[in-house]
Design a protein around this motif. Structure first.
Motif, mmCIF file in Angstrom:
data_model
loop_
_atom_site.group_PDB
_atom_site.id
_atom_site.type_symbol
_atom_site.label_atom_id
_atom_site.label_comp_id
_atom_site.label_asym_id
_atom_site.label_seq_id
_atom_site.Cartn_x
_atom_site.Cartn_y
_atom_site.Cartn_z
ATOM 1 N N VAL A 63 0.827 -1.172 -0.137
ATOM 2 C CA VAL A 63 0.062 -0.110 -0.012
ATOM 3 C C VAL A 63 0.844 1.431 -0.152
ATOM 4 O O VAL A 63 1.813 1.326 0.737
ATOM 5 N N ASP A 64 0.586 2.023 -0.867
ATOM 6 C CA ASP A 64 1.440 3.471 -0.805
ATOM 7 C C ASP A 64 0.802 4.424 -0.051
ATOM 8 O O ASP A 64 -0.426 4.461 0.155
ATOM 9 N N ILE A 65 1.615 5.099 0.724
ATOM 10 C CA ILE A 65 1.298 6.145 1.599
ATOM 11 C C ILE A 65 1.507 7.521 0.801
ATOM 12 O O ILE A 65 2.568 7.932 0.557
ATOM 13 N N VAL A 66 0.541 8.428 0.807
ATOM 14 C CA VAL A 66 0.440 9.706 0.437
ATOM 15 C C VAL A 66 0.413 10.856 1.641
ATOM 16 O O VAL A 66 -0.672 10.575 2.235
ATOM 17 N N ARG A 67 1.576 11.537 1.678
ATOM 18 C CA ARG A 67 1.515 12.664 2.673
ATOM 19 C C ARG A 67 1.826 13.867 2.204
ATOM 20 O O ARG A 67 2.898 13.930 1.716
ATOM 21 N N GLY A 68 0.960 14.741 1.970
ATOM 22 C CA GLY A 68 1.247 16.100 1.363
ATOM 23 C C GLY A 68 0.135 17.133 1.826
ATOM 24 O O GLY A 68 -0.677 16.971 2.746
ATOM 25 N N THR A 69 0.216 18.411 1.175
ATOM 26 C CA THR A 69 -0.635 19.431 1.520
ATOM 27 C C THR A 69 -2.044 19.172 1.159
ATOM 28 O O THR A 69 -2.450 18.569 0.242
ATOM 29 N N ILE A 70 -2.919 19.119 2.135
ATOM 30 C CA ILE A 70 -4.318 19.003 1.813
ATOM 31 C C ILE A 70 -4.893 20.105 1.111
ATOM 32 O O ILE A 70 -4.764 21.523 1.594
ATOM 33 N N PRO A 71 -5.208 19.948 -0.170
ATOM 34 C CA PRO A 71 -5.787 20.730 -0.943
ATOM 35 C C PRO A 71 -6.715 22.033 -0.403
ATOM 36 O O PRO A 71 -6.490 23.167 -0.639
ATOM 37 N N LEU A 72 -7.726 21.843 0.444
ATOM 38 C CA LEU A 72 -8.806 22.811 0.703
ATOM 39 C C LEU A 72 -8.545 23.067 2.340
ATOM 40 O O LEU A 72 -9.461 23.529 3.118
ATOM 41 N N PHE A 73 -7.413 22.760 3.091
ATOM 42 C CA PHE A 73 -6.966 22.643 4.371
ATOM 43 C C PHE A 73 -6.027 23.646 4.678
ATOM 44 O O PHE A 73 -6.064 24.459 5.552
ATOM 45 N N GLY A 74 -4.866 23.212 4.198
ATOM 46 C CA GLY A 74 -3.506 23.659 4.760
ATOM 47 C C GLY A 74 -3.297 25.259 4.854
ATOM 48 O O GLY A 74 -3.604 25.639 5.986
ATOM 49 N N PRO A 75 -3.092 26.034 3.721
ATOM 50 C CA PRO A 75 -2.679 27.493 3.911
ATOM 51 C C PRO A 75 -4.147 28.105 4.195
ATOM 52 O O PRO A 75 -3.911 29.005 4.968
ATOM 53 N N SER A 76 -5.435 27.592 3.950
ATOM 54 C CA SER A 76 -6.420 28.388 4.322
ATOM 55 C C SER A 76 -6.950 28.034 5.683
ATOM 56 O O SER A 76 -7.360 28.839 6.504
ATOM 57 N N PHE A 77 -6.534 26.845 6.104
ATOM 58 C CA PHE A 77 -6.481 26.679 7.849
ATOM 59 C C PHE A 77 -5.704 27.682 8.567
ATOM 60 O O PHE A 77 -6.322 28.361 9.410
ATOM 61 N N SER A 78 -4.622 27.774 8.174
ATOM 62 C CA SER A 78 -3.673 28.940 8.671
ATOM 63 C C SER A 78 -4.271 30.158 8.796
ATOM 64 O O SER A 78 -4.113 30.902 9.680
ATOM 65 N N MET A 79 -4.548 30.504 7.587
ATOM 66 C CA MET A 79 -5.199 31.891 7.477
ATOM 67 C C MET A 79 -6.354 32.269 8.311
ATOM 68 O O MET A 79 -6.563 33.258 8.899
ATOM 69 N N ARG A 80 -7.407 31.179 8.389
ATOM 70 C CA ARG A 80 -8.484 31.334 9.214
ATOM 71 C C ARG A 80 -8.249 31.488 10.725
ATOM 72 O O ARG A 80 -8.658 32.014 11.618
ATOM 73 N N LEU A 81 -7.095 30.581 11.380
ATOM 74 C CA LEU A 81 -6.921 30.299 12.604
ATOM 75 C C LEU A 81 -5.747 31.294 13.126
ATOM 76 O O LEU A 81 -6.054 31.873 14.166
ATOM 77 N N HIS A 82 -5.156 31.685 12.292
ATOM 78 C CA HIS A 82 -4.038 32.725 12.928
ATOM 79 C C HIS A 82 -4.114 34.212 12.274
ATOM 80 O O HIS A 82 -3.738 35.140 12.941
#
Length: 226
Positions: free
Chosen positions: A110-129
């Motif tokens: 099984v391949d494991i993919v770990r990377g930036t979540i398209p609708l979460f990463g930068p936008s989450f930081s913007m609304r949180l911080h």
């Protein structure tokens, strides 16, 4: 389509049965699995398919002391997980595949993919911080009205396609849940995130296989995540 009485990990085994029965629809199954448990279960249950496990990017944690409300008070299995972490004296739990499950998934091809979540990463930081929601947040919260797993399944397909694990324009079985476990399954058409809204080869929701009847949605600020 199967409609579950409530959201949460209680539906994981039923989702796996649904995927078994729908396996002829695609050679690929994409599993959103933060710690790898659900991906291991699916890989063992459906060994003749290409299984891809999508987990969270570096820097994401469950903040245990902030998990006494929201989804972790509403869903019994999530509350039980939080209580176990409290008993263990944990303050912060990383949101990534455990060392044990990394070994298991490797053995199961099984391949494991770990990377930036398209609708979460930068936008989450913007609304949180910065306290500034974006249009991506509105899109994400709209999809969560169907179920959190619907949003995560779409994001997982984009991540896997961006990583080059599956090609564009493929029908893919995708499953996700509400924080942990599985409660949502879709047939989706793959595309790279840059082509999300392309009129011809863009992403498409094809068939909803299962979801919670009434989804439990996290607060937009999701205080238990960092």
């Amino acid at each position: 389509m199967i409609v579950f009485e409530r959201p949460g990990p209680v539906n994981t085994d039923k989702i796996i049965d649904i995927l078994k029965n729908s396996a002829s629809l695609s050679p690929y199954i994409v599993v959103a699995s933060v710690r790898g448990d659900s991906a291991v279960k699916i890989a063992k249950a459906i060994p003749d398919k290409k299984i891809i496990c999508v987990t969270c990017p570096q820097g994401m944690y469950w903040e245990v002391e902030k998990m006494d409300a929201d989804l972790f008070s509403q869903i019994p299995e999530l509350k039980a997980a939080r209580d176990e972490w409290v008993e263990q004296g944990l303050k912060r739990v990383p949101m990534n595949v455990t060392d044990e499950n990394q070994i298991r998934l490797k053995d199961l091809n099984v391949d494991i993919v770990r990377g930036t979540i398209p609708l979460f990463g930068p936008s989450f930081s913007m609304r949180l911080h910065l306290e500034r929601p974006t249009s991506l947040d509105i899109m994400a919260k709209t999809l969560e009205l169907i179920s959190p797993g619907t949003l995560v399944a779409m994001e997982s397909i984009l991540m896997v396609t961006d990583a080059g694990i599956i090609p564009e324009n493929e029908m893919v079985l995708a499953c996700a849940g509400t924080e942990m476990g599985l409660d949502t399954a879709w047939v989706l058409k793959s595309c790279a995130s840059a082509n999300l809204f392309h009129p011809e080869k863009g992403f498409r929701f094809v068939e909803l296989l299962a979801k919670p009847g009434i989804a439990a949605n996290p607060d937009i600020n999701i205080n238990y995540l960092r």
